[in-house]
Design a protein around this motif. Structure first.
Motif, mmCIF file in Angstrom:
data_model
loop_
_atom_site.group_PDB
_atom_site.id
_atom_site.type_symbol
_atom_site.label_atom_id
_atom_site.label_comp_id
_atom_site.label_asym_id
_atom_site.label_seq_id
_atom_site.Cartn_x
_atom_site.Cartn_y
_atom_site.Cartn_z
ATOM 1 N N LEU A 3 0.841 -1.194 0.000
ATOM 2 C CA LEU A 3 0.000 0.000 0.000
ATOM 3 C C LEU A 3 0.874 1.242 0.000
ATOM 4 C CD1 LEU A 3 -2.727 -1.070 2.551
ATOM 5 C CD2 LEU A 3 -2.813 -1.187 0.082
ATOM 6 N N ALA A 4 0.295 2.330 -0.434
ATOM 7 C CA ALA A 4 1.020 3.603 -0.463
ATOM 8 C C ALA A 4 1.575 3.904 0.914
ATOM 9 C CB ALA A 4 0.089 4.719 -0.916
ATOM 10 N N GLU A 5 2.804 4.355 0.933
ATOM 11 C CA GLU A 5 3.425 4.693 2.207
ATOM 12 C C GLU A 5 3.190 6.163 2.508
ATOM 13 O OE1 GLU A 5 7.497 3.516 2.519
ATOM 14 O OE2 GLU A 5 7.115 1.589 1.562
ATOM 15 N N ASP A 6 2.471 6.403 3.582
ATOM 16 C CA ASP A 6 2.275 7.769 4.046
ATOM 17 C C ASP A 6 3.252 7.999 5.183
ATOM 18 O OD1 ASP A 6 0.203 8.281 2.316
ATOM 19 O OD2 ASP A 6 -1.350 7.729 3.751
ATOM 20 N N ARG A 7 3.963 9.094 5.090
ATOM 21 C CA ARG A 7 4.943 9.406 6.130
ATOM 22 C C ARG A 7 4.665 10.787 6.685
ATOM 23 N NH1 ARG A 7 10.141 6.229 5.383
ATOM 24 N NH2 ARG A 7 9.466 4.639 3.937
ATOM 25 N N SER A 8 4.969 10.917 7.930
ATOM 26 C CA SER A 8 4.789 12.195 8.597
ATOM 27 C C SER A 8 5.903 12.359 9.613
ATOM 28 C CB SER A 8 3.428 12.233 9.298
ATOM 29 O OG SER A 8 3.271 13.432 9.999
ATOM 30 N N GLU A 9 6.342 13.590 9.788
ATOM 31 C CA GLU A 9 7.388 13.867 10.767
ATOM 32 C C GLU A 9 6.860 13.748 12.187
ATOM 33 O OE1 GLU A 9 10.651 14.364 10.127
ATOM 34 O OE2 GLU A 9 10.096 13.867 8.068
#
Length: 91
Positions: free
Chosen positions: A40-46
């Motif tokens: 699945l799409a990788e969502d990243r957040s700081e």
């Protein structure tokens, strides 16, 4: 309908099952799940905040209301949580 069953049924063209998936997940994730993408799409957040809330008496309150009233009550509550989070810069 468990999510895994809904995914299987959505892949077979069951529109009701697909609508469940699209209600539960962001659109890009739901689309990837229905397509059967392995990754699945990788969502990243700081930064990430997790909010936990225990509504004292919820079972008793909700047993006296119909589903639409419970939904409206929770919607108002979470709108307030969102406003408070934005006000305090934790959202």
């Amino acid at each position: 309908l468990p999510p895994s069953d809904a995914i299987d049924r959505a892949r077979k063209g069951d529109e009701r099952a697909a609508s469940v998936i699209f209600e539960m997940f962001p659109r890009h994730i739901a689309e990837a799940m229905v397509r059967g993408d392995e990754k699945l799409a990788e969502d990243r957040s700081e930064a990430c905040a997790v909010f936990f809330s225990d509504i004292v008496g919820f079972t008793n309150i909700s047993s006296q209301l119909d589903a639409a009233q419970v939904n409206a009550m929770l919607d108002r509550l979470f709108e307030q949580f969102d406003r408070l989070a934005l006000t305090h810069g934790v959202y």
